[in-house]
Design an enzyme around this catalytic site. Sequence first.
Site: not given
Ligand code: DON
Length: 559
Positions: A92, A365, A385, A404, A407, A436-437, A456-457
Amino acid sequence: MPLRFVLFLVGLVFLPVHADERPPAAAIASAHPLATEAGFEILKAGGNAFDAAVAVSAALAVVEPYSSGLGGGGFWLLHEAEKDRQVMIDGRERAPLAAHRDMYLDAKGEVIPRLSMDGALAAGIPGVPAALDHLAREYGCLPLAVSLAPAIRLAREGFPVTGHYRRMAAFRLAAFAESPEAARLFLQAGQPPELGHVIRQPDLAWVLERMAEEGADGFYRGEVARRLVAGVRAAGGIWTEEDLAGYRVVEREPVRGRYRGHEVISAAPPSSGGVALITMLNILAGFDLAALDEAGRVHLVVEAMRRAYRDRAEYLGDPESVAIPRERLLHPFYADGLRMSIRTDRATPSASLPGAVPPGGGDDTTHFSILDADGNAVAATLSINYPFGAVFVPPGTGVLLNDEMDDFSTKPGVPNAYGLVGAEANAIAPGKRPLSSMTPTFVRNDERLAVLGAPGGSRIITMVLLGTLEAVEGKPPLAWVSRPRIHHQYLPDVLQHEPGALDAPTRKGLEVRGHVLREQQPWGNMQAVLWERASDGRVEAASDPRVEGMAAVRVVRDE
Ligand code: DON
């Protein structure tokens, strides 16, 4: 759906083997056909799943510049078959040492819009190059010079622009307008390139070659590091050479739980994914979901989501900076308490749960899943991100930097530029990793090993939950990746769903209980692999039909 696409999405090899023997074939599912091919090229060259993970990560850095890259970070969940050992490589990003909690606020203490999203100040110190070096040295059997070769070739010779690329570029056009080097590399005359236009990245090839020769030092020290720091600082950023030279990956014990006879192994903090996933599964383990109608089932899944996301916001952050009550959150007794607060006939208003704040998340992502012919496996979710990250490339590097830093909660307790509020646990601090997710996950028992994950955030964790439920029911990977999706994240207090995910009686059954439904565009890009080790030895792989990935199962070695 055209047949060609269907063949791209699913791979399957079916050979009889006995339990605990090795799989009859290797499998790779990734978000881009050229990355999947890069992985197989390295398996054929004698590499294992970990070498293939290096090749796929590096190839994605070239051909999916909107999703991940050398300028970003990620989590690689590894399964070493021989030792039956699982570990998470935490690559990360870290906040630069000169970062501070108010760095995105103006003199009045207000958030400056887009400062944590676009441009040099939005970028954390990348972890991907260090993670690739670590994977190759500690787990692979091939040198980086071999496993990075497909990516170097793709960067030099180029790759054709696809429809998804064009959509991602269009989404970030405003940021590209402020960023001449990024626009030169990734647009055509200031616009999304035409379909099939070839993107060549000679500077990025040079950086990959430095890494092939010198490992992580080729990126974090020397000429590449100097150019990265000079470019960032000239554009108002705060990176130093000390930040780069000081970056380290961390090996972390994954989080573990059990669900209906399966062990679930998933991402540890600084991802919230594994803890939230296992909390949801622990809650659901106490219900007989199969006995309910669809509305009753969705209602309980949503109530589990709501409670796990509340805890995510309240308790989770970088484990080096905050004390996380990990054992408590993962304990089945804790979930018993959460379950008791769920009514089967009524949605719990989020506002009635003790207060916390919703999670952040971007729009792009990437995830890939690998199984090799020895039974080693990798689930990896990588990110820069938002699409095209910070849309900033330090000149002479070709390295697209992440955003990032967004986040983090840019201002604890107050909504940030996107209406999201963050907790103290996720405030900015020097050297800290943002929450993060990302949720790379293994689901296994004596009979099967499932490898899955998705971008997918904030919706990543619920996608992996739905995929896990399908896997545990014994459905094939194509069902996990194509399943219509639902999502609830505590706040906003709405049940998001894809078009067609809920039929009319189910919608009615949910509305009667008090749920507020909101239809959204389809989301996610799940990549999954399954080895049915006990029954028939079947190996299957599937790529989310919503986007442009490729899954394949191939016999790569003659034994
Ligand atoms: O680490 C995370 O949770 C975010 N930076 C992920 C972002 C993400 O998955 C966007 N996606 N479609």
